[in-house]
Design a protein around this motif. Structure first.
Motif, PDB file in Angstrom:
ATOM      1  N   ARG A  12       7.260  14.274 -11.526  1.00 51.07           N
ATOM      2  CA  ARG A  12       7.215  13.407 -10.360  1.00 51.07           C
ATOM      3  C   ARG A  12       6.717  12.032 -10.786  1.00 51.07           C
ATOM      4  O   ARG A  12       5.626  11.909 -11.340  1.00 51.07           O
ATOM      5  CB  ARG A  12       6.277  14.023  -9.301  1.00 51.07           C
ATOM      6  N   SER A  13       7.518  10.994 -10.568  1.00 49.08           N
ATOM      7  CA  SER A  13       7.121   9.628 -10.905  1.00 49.08           C
ATOM      8  C   SER A  13       6.598   8.937  -9.660  1.00 49.08           C
ATOM      9  O   SER A  13       7.218   9.027  -8.584  1.00 49.08           O
ATOM     10  CB  SER A  13       8.314   8.848 -11.470  1.00 49.08           C
ATOM     11  N   PHE A  14       5.478   8.238  -9.789  1.00 47.35           N
ATOM     12  CA  PHE A  14       4.903   7.555  -8.636  1.00 47.35           C
ATOM     13  C   PHE A  14       3.863   6.553  -9.109  1.00 47.35           C
ATOM     14  O   PHE A  14       3.359   6.623 -10.229  1.00 47.35           O
ATOM     15  CB  PHE A  14       4.253   8.558  -7.665  1.00 47.35           C
ATOM     16  N   TYR A  15       3.560   5.609  -8.237  1.00 46.31           N
ATOM     17  CA  TYR A  15       2.419   4.722  -8.415  1.00 46.31           C
ATOM     18  C   TYR A  15       1.259   5.282  -7.603  1.00 46.31           C
ATOM     19  O   TYR A  15       1.423   5.651  -6.435  1.00 46.31           O
ATOM     20  CB  TYR A  15       2.730   3.310  -7.916  1.00 46.31           C
ATOM     21  N   LEU A  16       0.101   5.326  -8.212  1.00 41.05           N
ATOM     22  CA  LEU A  16      -1.132   5.647  -7.497  1.00 41.05           C
ATOM     23  C   LEU A  16      -1.991   4.393  -7.557  1.00 41.05           C
ATOM     24  O   LEU A  16      -2.575   4.062  -8.595  1.00 41.05           O
ATOM     25  CB  LEU A  16      -1.842   6.844  -8.134  1.00 41.05           C
ATOM     26  N   LEU A  17      -2.016   3.665  -6.444  1.00 35.85           N
ATOM     27  CA  LEU A  17      -2.686   2.372  -6.411  1.00 35.85           C
ATOM     28  C   LEU A  17      -4.196   2.522  -6.423  1.00 35.85           C
ATOM     29  O   LEU A  17      -4.740   3.606  -6.180  1.00 35.85           O
ATOM     30  CB  LEU A  17      -2.238   1.593  -5.171  1.00 35.85           C
ATOM     31  N   ALA A  18      -4.886   1.430  -6.717  1.00 32.31           N
ATOM     32  CA  ALA A  18      -6.345   1.423  -6.632  1.00 32.31           C
ATOM     33  C   ALA A  18      -6.767   1.805  -5.219  1.00 32.31           C
ATOM     34  O   ALA A  18      -6.214   1.289  -4.241  1.00 32.31           O
ATOM     35  CB  ALA A  18      -6.884   0.044  -7.002  1.00 32.31           C
ATOM     36  N   ASP A  19      -7.707   2.720  -5.114  1.00 36.19           N
ATOM     37  CA  ASP A  19      -8.167   3.244  -3.824  1.00 36.19           C
ATOM     38  C   ASP A  19      -7.049   3.977  -3.096  1.00 36.19           C
ATOM     39  O   ASP A  19      -7.048   4.059  -1.870  1.00 36.19           O
ATOM     40  CB  ASP A  19      -8.733   2.128  -2.951  1.00 36.19           C
ATOM     41  N   GLY A  20      -6.084   4.504  -3.862  1.00 36.13           N
ATOM     42  CA  GLY A  20      -4.956   5.210  -3.268  1.00 36.13           C
ATOM     43  C   GLY A  20      -5.101   6.710  -3.359  1.00 36.13           C
ATOM     44  O   GLY A  20      -5.953   7.247  -4.063  1.00 36.13           O
ATOM     45  N   ARG A  21      -4.230   7.393  -2.649  1.00 27.63           N
ATOM     46  CA  ARG A  21      -4.250   8.854  -2.565  1.00 27.63           C
ATOM     47  C   ARG A  21      -2.812   9.347  -2.460  1.00 27.63           C
ATOM     48  O   ARG A  21      -1.964   8.711  -1.840  1.00 27.63           O
ATOM     49  CB  ARG A  21      -5.055   9.266  -1.317  1.00 27.63           C
ATOM     50  N   ILE A  22      -2.523  10.480  -3.077  1.00 31.10           N
ATOM     51  CA  ILE A  22      -1.210  11.079  -2.971  1.00 31.10           C
ATOM     52  C   ILE A  22      -1.358  12.595  -2.924  1.00 31.10           C
ATOM     53  O   ILE A  22      -2.271  13.161  -3.552  1.00 31.10           O
ATOM     54  CB  ILE A  22      -0.293  10.653  -4.142  1.00 31.10           C
ATOM     55  N   GLU A  23      -0.499  13.243  -2.172  1.00 29.84           N
ATOM     56  CA  GLU A  23      -0.480  14.698  -2.068  1.00 29.84           C
ATOM     57  C   GLU A  23       0.832  15.214  -2.643  1.00 29.84           C
ATOM     58  O   GLU A  23       1.904  14.760  -2.244  1.00 29.84           O
ATOM     59  CB  GLU A  23      -0.645  15.127  -0.611  1.00 29.84           C
ATOM     60  N   ARG A  74       0.859  -1.176   0.000  1.00 31.02           N
ATOM     61  CA  ARG A  74       0.000   0.000   0.000  1.00 31.02           C
ATOM     62  C   ARG A  74       0.891   1.219   0.000  1.00 31.02           C
ATOM     63  O   ARG A  74       2.095   1.118   0.158  1.00 31.02           O
ATOM     64  CB  ARG A  74      -0.917   0.009   1.236  1.00 31.02           C
ATOM     65  N   ALA A  75       0.318   2.384  -0.182  1.00 30.14           N
ATOM     66  CA  ALA A  75       1.097   3.621  -0.156  1.00 30.14           C
ATOM     67  C   ALA A  75       0.383   4.630   0.734  1.00 30.14           C
ATOM     68  O   ALA A  75      -0.850   4.685   0.773  1.00 30.14           O
ATOM     69  CB  ALA A  75       1.276   4.182  -1.559  1.00 30.14           C
ATOM     70  N   ASP A  76       1.178   5.414   1.482  1.00 32.61           N
ATOM     71  CA  ASP A  76       0.571   6.466   2.287  1.00 32.61           C
ATOM     72  C   ASP A  76       0.246   7.661   1.399  1.00 32.61           C
ATOM     73  O   ASP A  76       0.475   7.645   0.189  1.00 32.61           O
ATOM     74  CB  ASP A  76       1.471   6.844   3.467  1.00 32.61           C
ATOM     75  N   LYS A  77      -0.287   8.730   2.010  1.00 36.58           N
ATOM     76  CA  LYS A  77      -0.765   9.859   1.197  1.00 36.58           C
ATOM     77  C   LYS A  77       0.366  10.610   0.513  1.00 36.58           C
ATOM     78  O   LYS A  77       0.119  11.399  -0.402  1.00 36.58           O
ATOM     79  CB  LYS A  77      -1.594  10.806   2.058  1.00 36.58           C
ATOM     80  N   ALA A  78       1.608  10.391   0.968  1.00 35.41           N
ATOM     81  CA  ALA A  78       2.761  11.011   0.308  1.00 35.41           C
ATOM     82  C   ALA A  78       3.317  10.136  -0.800  1.00 35.41           C
ATOM     83  O   ALA A  78       4.301  10.487  -1.446  1.00 35.41           O
ATOM     84  CB  ALA A  78       3.849  11.316   1.332  1.00 35.41           C
ATOM     85  N   ALA A 107       2.508   6.863 -12.851  1.00 33.35           N
ATOM     86  CA  ALA A 107       2.623   8.220 -13.375  1.00 33.35           C
ATOM     87  C   ALA A 107       4.079   8.591 -13.617  1.00 33.35           C
ATOM     88  O   ALA A 107       4.970   8.216 -12.850  1.00 33.35           O
ATOM     89  CB  ALA A 107       1.989   9.216 -12.414  1.00 33.35           C
ATOM     90  N   GLY A 108       4.300   9.323 -14.708  1.00 32.60           N
ATOM     91  CA  GLY A 108       5.621   9.855 -14.994  1.00 32.60           C
ATOM     92  C   GLY A 108       5.711  11.352 -14.776  1.00 32.60           C
ATOM     93  O   GLY A 108       6.788  11.898 -14.570  1.00 32.60           O
ATOM     94  N   ALA A 109       4.560  12.026 -14.793  1.00 33.86           N
ATOM     95  CA  ALA A 109       4.503  13.471 -14.577  1.00 33.86           C
ATOM     96  C   ALA A 109       3.040  13.866 -14.433  1.00 33.86           C
ATOM     97  O   ALA A 109       2.125  13.097 -14.793  1.00 33.86           O
ATOM     98  CB  ALA A 109       5.163  14.239 -15.716  1.00 33.86           C
ATOM     99  N   VAL A 110       2.820  15.072 -13.911  1.00 34.27           N
ATOM    100  CA  VAL A 110       1.476  15.623 -13.765  1.00 34.27           C
ATOM    101  C   VAL A 110       1.464  17.010 -14.391  1.00 34.27           C
ATOM    102  O   VAL A 110       2.351  17.834 -14.126  1.00 34.27           O
ATOM    103  CB  VAL A 110       1.063  15.707 -12.280  1.00 34.27           C
ATOM    104  N   ASN A 111       0.481  17.269 -15.251  1.00 34.83           N
ATOM    105  CA  ASN A 111       0.343  18.566 -15.905  1.00 34.83           C
ATOM    106  C   ASN A 111      -0.818  19.341 -15.290  1.00 34.83           C
ATOM    107  O   ASN A 111      -1.934  18.807 -15.156  1.00 34.83           O
ATOM    108  CB  ASN A 111       0.101  18.384 -17.405  1.00 34.83           C
TER     109      ASN A 111
END
Length: 245
Positions: free
Chosen positions: A202-213, A72-76, A183-187
């Protein structure tokens, strides 16, 4: 402390220890040469078993430990691993001779969930006594993402704005869908449609039912009217969340 243990004058042992550390820092470092295939595993919901191959291209044997974790991933967006919900691994410890390879198998729960399941396979090289005198052996770690989902599963992104503890604007991305996004970037599109979108590299995984700030830096959050996420499959448009979300 070392000086007292050796019975020498205070500081002499500590200085000797620092010299040893500095000398060790100048020694040549060597790492094993390992290849892992695949580097990412995606399974359909009806599958339970998976496998990967680890090849040792080094002249010396390498001993590895392979462990499975629920992911899982935290909000960060930081990885959170749970050893109790991870897949079973066989073998979990393996020694691979130089120039050889081994097949590693993994087993997931028999029944897949309705939402995509996410796991990590962590592969650690274990220390051995084969390092040549005068060298420092660098041990390797690999983290392999593993997903299992229905073929019809899709991500569903929404965005909103918030403030961090310092009062700076932050972008909140939520994946309410059933499949992850890599994700590789956000526009960020501003209220002035003629301006070039601001790109957050910013590269990151946003998992199903996940959240990132994500901090938006000098961008005035009030000017943001649209968000697109760049992925390997193309751009995904996030919907603006309603206030109650």
């Amino acid at each position: 402390m070392t000086g007292h243990l050796l019975g020498s004058r205070p500081g002499r042992g500590l200085a000797a220890g620092l010299c040893a550390l500095l000398m060790a820092g100048t020694l040549p470092a060597r790492a094993a040469s390992l290849r892992i295939l695949p580097v990412r595993i995606e399974m359909t919901a009806e599958k339970q078993f998976c496998a990967l191959t680890i090849a040792n291209d080094d002249a010396n044997a390498a001993t590895l430990q392979i462990r499975g974790f629920g992911w899982r991933a935290d909000k960060a967006g930081q990885v959170q691993l749970d050893p109790d919900t991870g897949p079973m691994i066989n073998p979990s410890i393996v020694t691979i001779p130089g120039g050889d390879s081994r097949l590693i198998r993994c087993s997931l729960p028999a029944k897949a969930g309705s939402r995509e399941e996410s796991y990590r396979l962590i592969i650690d090289e274990l220390p051995t006594a084969t390092a040549a005198p005068g060298t420092v052996r660098t041990l390797l770690r690999f983290s392999i993402p593993l997903f299992r989902a229905r073929s019809s599963a899709l991500p569903l992104l929404s965005w909103s704005l918030g403030q961090d503890a310092g009062g700076q604007s932050k972008l909140v991305l939520v994946n309410q869908g059933d499949r992850h996004v890599q994700a590789g970037a956000v526009n960020l599109r501003s209220v002035d449609g003629g301006r070039q979108p601001v790109k957050l590299d910013r590269s990151f995984y946003l998992l199903a039912d996940g959240r990132i700030e994500l901090p938006v830096g000098p961008v005035d959050g009030r000017s943001i009217v649209g968000v697109e996420v760049e992925t390997a499959q193309g751009r995904l448009t996030a919907a603006r969340a309603s206030p109650e979300q």
